[in-house]
Design an enzyme around this catalytic site. Structure first.
Site, PDB file in Angstrom:
ATOM      1  N   TRP A 152       3.875   4.464  -7.940  1.00  0.00           N
ATOM      2  CA  TRP A 152       5.115   4.639  -8.688  1.00  0.00           C
ATOM      3  C   TRP A 152       6.352   4.674  -7.799  1.00  0.00           C
ATOM      4  O   TRP A 152       7.471   4.638  -8.305  1.00  0.00           O
ATOM      5  CB  TRP A 152       5.055   5.957  -9.500  1.00  0.00           C
ATOM      6  CG  TRP A 152       4.556   7.094  -8.655  1.00  0.00           C
ATOM      7  CD1 TRP A 152       3.270   7.539  -8.575  1.00  0.00           C
ATOM      8  CD2 TRP A 152       5.314   7.873  -7.723  1.00  0.00           C
ATOM      9  NE1 TRP A 152       3.183   8.556  -7.653  1.00  0.00           N
ATOM     10  CE2 TRP A 152       4.424   8.776  -7.107  1.00  0.00           C
ATOM     11  CE3 TRP A 152       6.657   7.894  -7.333  1.00  0.00           C
ATOM     12  CZ2 TRP A 152       4.820   9.696  -6.135  1.00  0.00           C
ATOM     13  CZ3 TRP A 152       7.058   8.795  -6.358  1.00  0.00           C
ATOM     14  CH2 TRP A 152       6.142   9.685  -5.768  1.00  0.00           C
ATOM     15  N   ASN A 153       6.182   4.814  -6.477  1.00  0.00           N
ATOM     16  CA  ASN A 153       7.393   5.068  -5.678  1.00  0.00           C
ATOM     17  C   ASN A 153       8.242   3.817  -5.464  1.00  0.00           C
ATOM     18  O   ASN A 153       9.467   3.917  -5.317  1.00  0.00           O
ATOM     19  CB  ASN A 153       7.045   5.753  -4.343  1.00  0.00           C
ATOM     20  CG  ASN A 153       6.236   4.911  -3.413  1.00  0.00           C
ATOM     21  OD1 ASN A 153       5.539   3.982  -3.840  1.00  0.00           O
ATOM     22  ND2 ASN A 153       6.290   5.218  -2.129  1.00  0.00           N
ATOM     23  N   PRO A 208      -0.278  -1.070 -13.186  1.00  0.00           N
ATOM     24  CA  PRO A 208       0.799  -0.289 -12.566  1.00  0.00           C
ATOM     25  C   PRO A 208       0.541   1.212 -12.711  1.00  0.00           C
ATOM     26  O   PRO A 208      -0.235   1.628 -13.575  1.00  0.00           O
ATOM     27  CB  PRO A 208       2.029  -0.701 -13.385  1.00  0.00           C
ATOM     28  CG  PRO A 208       1.494  -1.069 -14.730  1.00  0.00           C
ATOM     29  CD  PRO A 208       0.094  -1.602 -14.511  1.00  0.00           C
ATOM     30  N   GLY A 231      -1.377   2.880  -2.378  1.00  0.00           N
ATOM     31  CA  GLY A 231      -1.371   4.248  -2.886  1.00  0.00           C
ATOM     32  C   GLY A 231      -1.896   5.197  -1.828  1.00  0.00           C
ATOM     33  O   GLY A 231      -1.866   4.892  -0.628  1.00  0.00           O
ATOM     34  N   SER A 232      -2.417   6.314  -2.272  1.00  0.00           N
ATOM     35  CA  SER A 232      -2.823   7.343  -1.312  1.00  0.00           C
ATOM     36  C   SER A 232      -4.136   6.964  -0.612  1.00  0.00           C
ATOM     37  O   SER A 232      -4.958   6.214  -1.152  1.00  0.00           O
ATOM     38  CB  SER A 232      -3.012   8.671  -2.047  1.00  0.00           C
ATOM     39  OG  SER A 232      -4.043   8.529  -2.997  1.00  0.00           O
ATOM     40  N   GLU A 288      -3.100  -0.626   1.320  1.00  0.00           N
ATOM     41  CA  GLU A 288      -1.850  -0.101   1.901  1.00  0.00           C
ATOM     42  C   GLU A 288      -1.805   1.367   1.526  1.00  0.00           C
ATOM     43  O   GLU A 288      -1.530   1.709   0.372  1.00  0.00           O
ATOM     44  CB  GLU A 288      -0.637  -0.842   1.313  1.00  0.00           C
ATOM     45  CG  GLU A 288      -0.524  -2.288   1.718  1.00  0.00           C
ATOM     46  CD  GLU A 288      -0.128  -2.465   3.178  1.00  0.00           C
ATOM     47  OE1 GLU A 288       0.350  -1.507   3.802  1.00  0.00           O
ATOM     48  OE2 GLU A 288      -0.334  -3.577   3.690  1.00  0.00           O
ATOM     49  N   CYS A 328       6.224   5.728   1.773  1.00  0.00           N
ATOM     50  CA  CYS A 328       5.062   5.733   2.674  1.00  0.00           C
ATOM     51  C   CYS A 328       5.467   5.662   4.143  1.00  0.00           C
ATOM     52  O   CYS A 328       4.739   6.142   5.003  1.00  0.00           O
ATOM     53  CB  CYS A 328       4.145   4.573   2.334  1.00  0.00           C
ATOM     54  SG  CYS A 328       4.964   2.987   2.433  1.00  0.00           S
TER      55      CYS A 328
END
Ligand SMILES: NC(=O)c1ccc[n+]([C@@H]2O[C@H](COP(=O)([O-])OP(=O)(O)OC[C@H]3O[C@@H](n4cnc5c(N)ncnc54)[C@H](O)[C@@H]3O)[C@@H](O)[C@H]2O)c1
Ligand SMILES: N[C@@H](CC=O)C(=O)O
Length: 483
Positions: free
Chosen positions: A156-157, A181, A233-234, A255, A289
């Site tokens: 979402w960032n 998404p 994402g994380s 990523e 990130c």
């Protein structure tokens, strides 16, 4: 729903070139993080509908892979142009659902569109090789071919750029795409689909499938027709997805999270370093990130750096991203605010100095006032966890070796920044920092032409640049006997 802020807002998912609701009627609400008001709802597609989407993308692949590169490039350029023509509406939609200040949202729209233009160019540069043969009657060579249907999961960032950086490359290579998404920011992705449709990508090449991430990943990972999985994402979710993708041995591009060090050496230009640190730590309200997650400052500059950084930080306006001059917007949810507060309390209880205006100044429940945590130590959670908040831990160092060892003391390896004048020193840092990207005397390191990505637990593969299409191309070796 169709206010001037959201003229591109669509409450249907985009599946095989059709706008669809969930077959069981289920929806999920989306909130404006600044006000916590509901701004709309999106369908939660069922498992069967995800199966239909895989069918559609597989059929589209049969056609798209043989579409001439020039036509693929033209479609990407038409999509780029549609984004530019709708840039303000896209930016406002992003501020509405993601919360980032409008100026940053405008920057992201431009950044996101730049990947479509870049990969439109790259589509025409896919090339195999001719290899030296030991036998005059045998010729050897390679052919580059698209991997197939690609599943894409995004955070979402950066609700537009994290999609276009992957989809631009995949479509340029001749792949077709299924995008899931983040549940917090589906409207930007659906707006992209509307513009893609206008650009002629309306037969299953690009699908935007709103549903829980787990439902999507389980379905695509189980299906052999989906040949690649690309995730941003994380690190925690990335690990799970890598394991899931292993069952059908999919090409996996990851990523993941970061814990970027920002190092200010004794010979640095202090003004530039303070400005760089402010931007590297606080852009996207700290939810980036590549954000500077740990600041290391040479002891000879430490006190002055803290004084200037704190002054600058305390002047940053915090509030709704639609308000003029706001530099720090809301965090994505209340849990993010709670985590940032916990990190500060943990550091304070272990002896750190906490500087800033104080959280009682926060303009709402999703806001976290920018904070400096001075003298952080290795036992504090902020030393090893990605805060994803406007929270800057800083500590002093005495030698370059000490700074490099401390910077590398993390499982992450995405980005790093070093501020210094001596070119040999800069070179040493660039060589020894265990990361995928190093900025020297700048924090502005991204762009469509650069290979973005991390090492260690920050990920696998690169996005953008010349490398960005590699994830989506197979190399086929050809051996031909003549006569
Ligand atoms: N390296 C990069 O390029 C990059 C860029 C942006 C963000 N990030 C990282 O992303 C993180 C922040 O984003 P986030 O909070 O959205 O991350 P997240 O990992 O929680 O979620 C990312 C996406 O994964 C989905 N997801 C969550 N759990 C899932 C599951 N079990 N199965 C399938 N999908 C699942 C979510 O719905 C979302 O779409 C940070 O760690 C940040 O560093 C990395
Ligand atoms: N800031 C990154 C995205 C990570 O969150 C970028 O510039 O691509």
């Amino acid at each position: 729903m169709h206010t001037p802020e959201n003229q591109l807002m669509t409450d249907h998912a985009y599946l095989g070139g059709r706008w669809v609701e969930a077959s069981d009627g289920k929806t999920r609400e989306v909130e404006d993080p600044a006000t916590e008001k509901t701004i709309g709802k999106v369908p939660q597609l069922t498992e069967d509908q995800l199966g239909e989407a895989i069918d559609a993308a597989s059929q589209a692949f049969e056609r798209w892979r043989d579409t001439p590169a020039l036509e693929r490039a033209d479609a990407l350029m038409a999509w780029y142009q549609a984004m530019q023509d709708n840039a303000e509406a896209l930016a406002r939609l992003m501020t509405l659902e993601q919360g980032k200040p409008l100026a940053e949202a405008r920057g992201e729209v431009d950044y996101a569109a730049s990947f479509l233009r870049w990969f439109a160019g790259q589509a025409r540069r896919i090339a195999g090789d001719t290899l030296a043969s030991d036998d005059p009657d045998i010729s050897l060579g390679t052919l580059r071919q698209p991997v197939g249907v690609v599943a894409i999961i995004t955070p979402w960032n950066f609700p537009l750029a994290m999609i276009t950086r992957k989809v631009g490359a995949a479509l340029a290579a001749g792949c077709t795409t299924l995008v899931n998404p983040a549940s917090q920011t589906p409207f930007c992705a659906l707006a992209l689909a509307r513009l893609a449709e206008q650009a002629g990508l309306n037969r299953g090449e690009f699908n935007v499938l709103t549903c829980p991430g787990k439902r999507f990943s389980e379905k695509v990972c189980d299906d052999n027709r989906v040949r690649a999985l690309s995730f941003t994402g994380s690190t925690e979710v990335g690990r799970t997805l890598l394991a899931q993708a292993a069952d059908t041995v999919k090409r996996s591009a990851m990523e993941l999270g970061g814990n970027a060090p920002f190092i200010v050496c004794e010979d640095a230009d202090l003004d530039a370093a303070v400005e760089g640190a402010i931007a590297a730590r606080f852009q996207t309200s700290g939810q980036d990130c590549v954000a500077a997650n740990r600041l290391f400052v040479h002891r000879s500059l430490y006190d002055t750096f803290i004084e200037r950084f704190t002054q600058r930080m305390n002047d940053m306006p915090v509030g709704n991203g639609f308000d003029e001059d706001i530099e720090i917007g809301p965090l994505i949810n209340r849990d993010a605010v709670a985590k940032a507060r916990e990190l500060v309390e943990d550091a304070r209880s272990r002896g750190a100095r906490v500087l800033g205006r104080g959280q009682d100044q926060a303009p709402g429940p999703r806001f976290f006032m920018p904070t400096l945590v001075a003298d952080f130590t290795d036992d504090m959670r902020i030393a090893s966890e990605e805060s994803f908040a406007p929270l800057a831990p800083v500590r002093a160092f005495d030698s370059d070796d000490e700074a490099i060892a401390a910077a590398n003391d993390t499982v992450y390896g995405l980005a790093a920044y070093v501020y210094a004048k001596d070119q040999q020193r800069i070179r040493r840092y660039q060589q020894r920092l265990e990361v995928g990207m190093v900025g020297a005397n700048t924090m502005d390191i991204t762009g469509p032409q650069v290979p973005f990505g991390g090492v260690k637990q920050s990920g696998l593969g690169r996005e953008g640049g010349l490398e960005g299409m590699e994830e989506y191309l197979e190399t086929k070796y050809l051996c031909t006997a003549h006569g």
